[in-house]
Scaffold this active site. Sequence first.
Site, PDB file in Angstrom:
ATOM      1  N   ASP A   1      -3.383  10.250  -6.738  1.00 46.45           N
ATOM      2  CA  ASP A   1      -2.164   9.956  -7.483  1.00 46.45           C
ATOM      3  C   ASP A   1      -1.703  11.165  -8.271  1.00 46.45           C
ATOM      4  O   ASP A   1      -0.508  11.361  -8.479  1.00 46.45           O
ATOM      5  CB  ASP A   1      -2.391   8.751  -8.402  1.00 46.45           C
ATOM      6  CG  ASP A   1      -2.548   7.495  -7.566  1.00 46.45           C
ATOM      7  OD1 ASP A   1      -3.666   7.249  -7.075  1.00 46.45           O
ATOM      8  OD2 ASP A   1      -1.540   6.809  -7.352  1.00 46.45           O
TER       9      ASP A   1
HETATM   10  C1  LIG Z   1      -1.069   7.779  -0.664  1.00 45.92           C
HETATM   11  S1  LIG Z   1      -1.152   6.601  -1.953  1.00 45.92           S
HETATM   12  C2  LIG Z   1      -2.065   7.412  -3.175  1.00 45.92           C
HETATM   13  C3  LIG Z   1      -2.782   6.455  -4.115  1.00 45.92           C
HETATM   14  O1  LIG Z   1      -1.942   5.405  -4.674  1.00 45.92           O
HETATM   15  C4  LIG Z   1      -2.741   4.197  -4.769  1.00 45.92           C
HETATM   16  O2  LIG Z   1      -2.622   3.566  -6.020  1.00 45.92           O
HETATM   17  P1  LIG Z   1      -1.732   2.209  -6.177  1.00 45.92           P
HETATM   18  O3  LIG Z   1      -2.047   1.334  -4.996  1.00 45.92           O
HETATM   19  O4  LIG Z   1      -2.184   1.636  -7.510  1.00 45.92           O
HETATM   20  O5  LIG Z   1      -0.308   2.715  -6.212  1.00 45.92           O
HETATM   21  C5  LIG Z   1      -4.157   4.673  -4.579  1.00 45.92           C
HETATM   22  O6  LIG Z   1      -4.676   5.272  -5.758  1.00 45.92           O
HETATM   23  C6  LIG Z   1      -3.923   5.704  -3.487  1.00 45.92           C
HETATM   24  O7  LIG Z   1      -5.034   6.485  -3.218  1.00 45.92           O
END
Ligand SMILES: CSC[C@H]1O[C@H](OP(=O)(O)O)[C@H](O)[C@@H]1O
Length: 372
Positions: free
Chosen positions: A251
């Site tokens: 992220d």
């Molecule tokens: C390519 S997505 C990167 C990252 O985003 C996800 O978090 P969320 O589902 O809470 O938005 C997850 O940390 C992924 O690895």
Amino acid sequence: TRTLEAIQYTRGNLQILNQLALPHETIFEPVINVQDGHAAIKTMKTRGAPAIAIVAALSLAVDAYARLEKNEFKTVEETKEFLLSSLEYLKTSRPTAVNLFDTAAKFTALVDKVQGEAKEPKDLVQPIIEAAEKMLIDDVQDNKNIGKHGAEYIVNNVRDKSNISVLTHCNTGSLATAGWGTALGIVRDLHRNNQLKHAFCTETRPYNQGSRLTAYELVYESIPSTLICDSMASALLRLNPSVQAIIVGADRVAANGDTANKIGTYQLAITAKHHGILFVVAAPSTSIDLSMESGKEIVIEERPANELVTTTGVLLDNNQSTAVRTAAQGINVWNPSFDVTPSELISAIVTEKGVAVKQPGLNEFDLKSFLS
Ligand SMILES: CSC[C@H]1O[C@H](OP(=O)(O)O)[C@H](O)[C@@H]1O
């Protein structure tokens, strides 16, 4: 085979896949303005660092397009004020993934750049619409490059290239991006190249991005795969020597390589180290925040307690998805959505520009040099 898509867009029209209802129901919902975009991101109907930035940008594009069509912008100044205040508002939807902030900064700079020659509102709106639409194309291309670079890195750095299984966490596939995916894009490349024996995915409590989203993508494409609970990862590594790499998304990656990613990533990095296997972060360069020297400064989002004490996406008899409470009433809850993995636990950071590795003997990456 086609991969799933989370974003459907034509100029003036945006629909997002409501991921809270997956895998049981495929529900596309309209996003007609930045308020809808903000809500889709905050409620995690849309999630995944790249997808968050893209849906935010496209929600601004369709909002501005509709206002232009209805002649609601009276002056260039008023148009500029709408665009800039909308970007500031969209930034308040979720704090950790940097892609959204990177996009807001780029779009703000674009408005500042074109305002000088702008004679009428459309002269500001059109470039923003085109920039948002370009993100859909660029993201898929970035992910294809990440898949290629990442598969090459893994095949060239595992002990036994004829016996490659991998473990991935959370969802980093077509449902987290504009298509193909980052870490899951590497899994797709390994599979397409006949280099993958098996893909394991964690459930990824509490939102269950793994069991609800990644498992859905893997089954949809008939990629040989197995779902495990987060708590099973170390036992899997101990008992299955074919698992030679853990591949995760990001992220926000700091300049030294410290990486904020879904909660549980840090302990996967610890167990990868203990078992002597690769720990690979996959992310587009738009997820790298060179303004942050290390991960100490990364803001970690805390999500509502009800998302932990319930199980999202439970299928009821009436075929409706819902959340069912599992935890005892009255218990306190800590629900951080991310954790930070220190650079010394990371083998490589795979981007669309290539694979960053640490200089021998160093515990940190130099991503400023890598990206310069
Ligand atoms: C390519 S997505 C990167 C990252 O985003 C996800 O978090 P969320 O589902 O809470 O938005 C997850 O940390 C992924 O690895």
